[in-house]
Design a protein around this motif. Structure first.
Motif, PDB file in Angstrom:
ATOM      1  N   GLU A   1       0.832  -1.197   0.000  1.00 35.12           N
ATOM      2  CA  GLU A   1       0.000   0.000   0.000  1.00 35.12           C
ATOM      3  C   GLU A   1       0.876   1.259   0.000  1.00 35.12           C
ATOM      4  O   GLU A   1       2.047   1.233   0.385  1.00 35.12           O
ATOM      5  CB  GLU A   1      -0.954   0.016   1.200  1.00 35.12           C
ATOM      6  N   LYS A   2       0.303   2.353  -0.433  1.00 39.37           N
ATOM      7  CA  LYS A   2       1.050   3.610  -0.521  1.00 39.37           C
ATOM      8  C   LYS A   2       1.041   4.333   0.831  1.00 39.37           C
ATOM      9  O   LYS A   2       0.150   4.088   1.652  1.00 39.37           O
ATOM     10  CB  LYS A   2       0.475   4.487  -1.630  1.00 39.37           C
ATOM     11  N   PRO A   3       2.023   5.245   1.022  1.00 32.07           N
ATOM     12  CA  PRO A   3       3.255   5.382   0.254  1.00 32.07           C
ATOM     13  C   PRO A   3       4.175   4.208   0.546  1.00 32.07           C
ATOM     14  O   PRO A   3       3.986   3.501   1.538  1.00 32.07           O
ATOM     15  CB  PRO A   3       3.844   6.701   0.752  1.00 32.07           C
TER      16      PRO A   3
ATOM     17  N   ALA B   1      10.000   1.816  -8.235  1.00 37.45           N
ATOM     18  CA  ALA B   1      10.785   2.954  -8.713  1.00 37.45           C
ATOM     19  C   ALA B   1       9.917   4.200  -8.884  1.00 37.45           C
ATOM     20  O   ALA B   1      10.313   5.310  -8.510  1.00 37.45           O
ATOM     21  CB  ALA B   1      11.472   2.601 -10.033  1.00 37.45           C
ATOM     22  N   SER B   2       8.709   4.038  -9.443  1.00 38.91           N
ATOM     23  CA  SER B   2       7.830   5.201  -9.607  1.00 38.91           C
ATOM     24  C   SER B   2       7.321   5.700  -8.261  1.00 38.91           C
ATOM     25  O   SER B   2       7.161   6.906  -8.052  1.00 38.91           O
ATOM     26  CB  SER B   2       6.662   4.860 -10.538  1.00 38.91           C
ATOM     27  N   ALA B   3       7.083   4.776  -7.324  1.00 38.30           N
ATOM     28  CA  ALA B   3       6.644   5.185  -5.994  1.00 38.30           C
ATOM     29  C   ALA B   3       7.738   5.942  -5.259  1.00 38.30           C
ATOM     30  O   ALA B   3       7.458   6.849  -4.455  1.00 38.30           O
ATOM     31  CB  ALA B   3       6.225   3.962  -5.180  1.00 38.30           C
ATOM     32  N   ALA B   4       8.993   5.609  -5.527  1.00 37.38           N
ATOM     33  CA  ALA B   4      10.116   6.313  -4.895  1.00 37.38           C
ATOM     34  C   ALA B   4      10.159   7.773  -5.329  1.00 37.38           C
ATOM     35  O   ALA B   4      10.592   8.640  -4.550  1.00 37.38           O
ATOM     36  CB  ALA B   4      11.432   5.620  -5.233  1.00 37.38           C
ATOM     37  N   VAL B   5       9.704   8.066  -6.542  1.00 38.31           N
ATOM     38  CA  VAL B   5       9.640   9.456  -6.994  1.00 38.31           C
ATOM     39  C   VAL B   5       8.686  10.243  -6.103  1.00 38.31           C
ATOM     40  O   VAL B   5       9.008  11.342  -5.625  1.00 38.31           O
ATOM     41  CB  VAL B   5       9.196   9.537  -8.466  1.00 38.31           C
ATOM     42  N   THR B   6       7.508   9.683  -5.866  1.00 36.37           N
ATOM     43  CA  THR B   6       6.538  10.353  -4.997  1.00 36.37           C
ATOM     44  C   THR B   6       7.089  10.506  -3.585  1.00 36.37           C
ATOM     45  O   THR B   6       6.893  11.541  -2.933  1.00 36.37           O
ATOM     46  CB  THR B   6       5.217   9.570  -4.980  1.00 36.37           C
ATOM     47  N   ASP B   7       7.806   9.498  -3.092  1.00 37.40           N
ATOM     48  CA  ASP B   7       8.408   9.591  -1.762  1.00 37.40           C
ATOM     49  C   ASP B   7       9.437  10.710  -1.705  1.00 37.40           C
ATOM     50  O   ASP B   7       9.543  11.419  -0.690  1.00 37.40           O
ATOM     51  CB  ASP B   7       9.060   8.259  -1.386  1.00 37.40           C
ATOM     52  N   ARG B   8      10.199  10.906  -2.773  1.00 30.29           N
ATOM     53  CA  ARG B   8      11.174  12.000  -2.792  1.00 30.29           C
ATOM     54  C   ARG B   8      10.476  13.347  -2.769  1.00 30.29           C
ATOM     55  O   ARG B   8      10.929  14.290  -2.094  1.00 30.29           O
ATOM     56  CB  ARG B   8      12.073  11.886  -4.032  1.00 30.29           C
ATOM     57  N   VAL B   9       9.380  13.469  -3.499  1.00 35.82           N
ATOM     58  CA  VAL B   9       8.641  14.732  -3.511  1.00 35.82           C
ATOM     59  C   VAL B   9       8.059  15.031  -2.129  1.00 35.82           C
ATOM     60  O   VAL B   9       8.089  16.172  -1.663  1.00 35.82           O
ATOM     61  CB  VAL B   9       7.529  14.708  -4.579  1.00 35.82           C
TER      62      VAL B   9
END
Length: 386
Positions: A92-94, A324-332
């Protein structure tokens, strides 16, 4: 047949359990939760084996994949343990509370050749997927600005007692609500180079924010406004909406419909024309084998199961919601947290006139100065290792 376990049987875990239990290619081998009562009830009425210890479940259950629907704080450790045993993972996110952990898990999953997916279900909502297709076709030209909104009546009075009300657990409006429109922005526009003017305010919550507002800046000059509030009772339920403005048109989309305006300079895609167009989710959504809460949940599970089984993915959904795409959101998310911690300039209480124009401090001195903003962006770069 894919042998699967569900870890964490709260609201989302139970939803996933229900959908997966109806999937013809899935067999639920185990559930894991800290609540003995829930395990007893599930065991009695479903016959599924219950575990209160995650490590014991991994050791004893014969599994191909795990679903992790626990509070975010536990994600990193649990996901790593599953990957090290060669299991495919739906989380589940994040993904995690630290982008470096998310990036490390993405690398590990790739090294092991495992399919890993994060539950950003909006990417499987047909109206949002249609926007992605239109952007790839260049329908509205170059995107210059976006507005990403999410509102809903989640916290309407002072309360506590659940992980969603504690920031250290991964709760709060930022992680639990704003992550959804942020993920859509990443899908549409890529990763921002910086953020600014971030405000995370409390309305009812004592330990976490209830509203998040910010500006995101992208390579090439595009920008986006983020506006999220989970203490807004004017909305009956969570409402996520994205507005994209481009050189050749405009798109306004939510889960119900995709509204597209094309200037006469645009080249309309097939089925579209100059001026306003509307495409409804009902006409864009393919049928699913099982409905619970929304077709998108069944669609994301169909994609996961097909990927684990090694079957070709639907081209419209291929590659979505990876670690990998979820890591982008985590960085933001980390960028927003860092930016919110930097003091910002505010309109002066006197000497500004009726318009309220002006900010406190001289250049290079006060909290709203250019020097302070430079320090803020330097802090963001340090956070991201730049």
């Amino acid at each position: 047949m894919i042998r699967l376990a569900v870890v964490g049987v709260g609201k989302m875990g139970l939803s996933h359990l229900s959908i997966l239990g109806a999937h013809p290619q899935v067999r639920i081998e185990a559930v894991c939760d800290t609540s003995g009562y829930l395990l007893d009830v599930l065991g009695k009425y479903t016959g599924v084996t219950g575990y209160s210890d995650y490590e014991k479940m991994l050791e004893r259950a014969d599994l191909d994949a795990v679903v992790i629907a626990t509070p975010t704080r536990a994600h990193a450790t649990m996901v790593r343990a599953a990957l090290e045993r060669g299991l495919h993972v739906f989380c589940e996110k994040p993904l995690t509370l630290r982008s470096e952990d998310s990036e490390a898990l993405a690398r590990l999953a790739e090294e092991r050749g495992l399919h890993c997916q994060v539950g950003y279900h909006n990417r499987f909502v047909a109206a949002f997927s249609e926007v992605k297709r239109l952007l790839e076709l260049g329908a509205i030209g170059e995107v210059t600005h976006a507005l990403a909104e999410a509102y809903g009546p989640v916290v309407l009075r002072p309360k506590g007692g659940t992980w969603r009300s504690r920031s250290a657990e991964g709760g709060g409006c930022l992680y639990d609500y704003a992550a959804h429109p942020l993920d859509l922005l990443a899908w549409y526009l890529g990763e921002p180079r910086a953020v600014g003017g971030t405000v995370m305010g409390r309305i009812f919550s004592a330990d976490t924010e209830d509203e998040v507002y910010s500006t995101l800046f992208y390579p090439g000059g595009a920008s986006a406004q983020l506006s999220v509030n989970w203490s807004d009772e004017s909305f009956r339920k969570m409402t996520t909406r994205i507005t994209l403005t481009g050189t050749a048109g405009r798109i306004v989309v939510d889960r119900q419909e995709c509204q597209v305006y094309l200037r006469d300079t645009a080249v309309p895609p097939e089925g579209y024309h100059h001026g306003w167009n509307v495409r409804y989710t009902t006409e864009l959504t393919p049928p699913v084998w099982f409905y619970l809460r929304g077709e998108e949940y069944s669609a994301e599970w169909a994609y996961f199961v097909d990927a684990v089984a090694g079957e070709p993915a639907d081209g419209a959904a291929a590659g979505v919601n990876s670690f990998a795409s979820a890591a982008v959101t985590d960085r933001v998310i980390e960028m927003l947290v860092a930016d919110a911690a930097v003091p910002c300039g505010v309109a002066a209480a006197s000497g500004t006139g009726a318009s309220g124009a002006g900010v406190s401090g001289a250049a290079g001195a006060g909290p709203g100065s250019r020097g302070a903003r430079k320090r803020a962006f330097w802090s963001l770069g340090k956070l991201r290792g730049e």
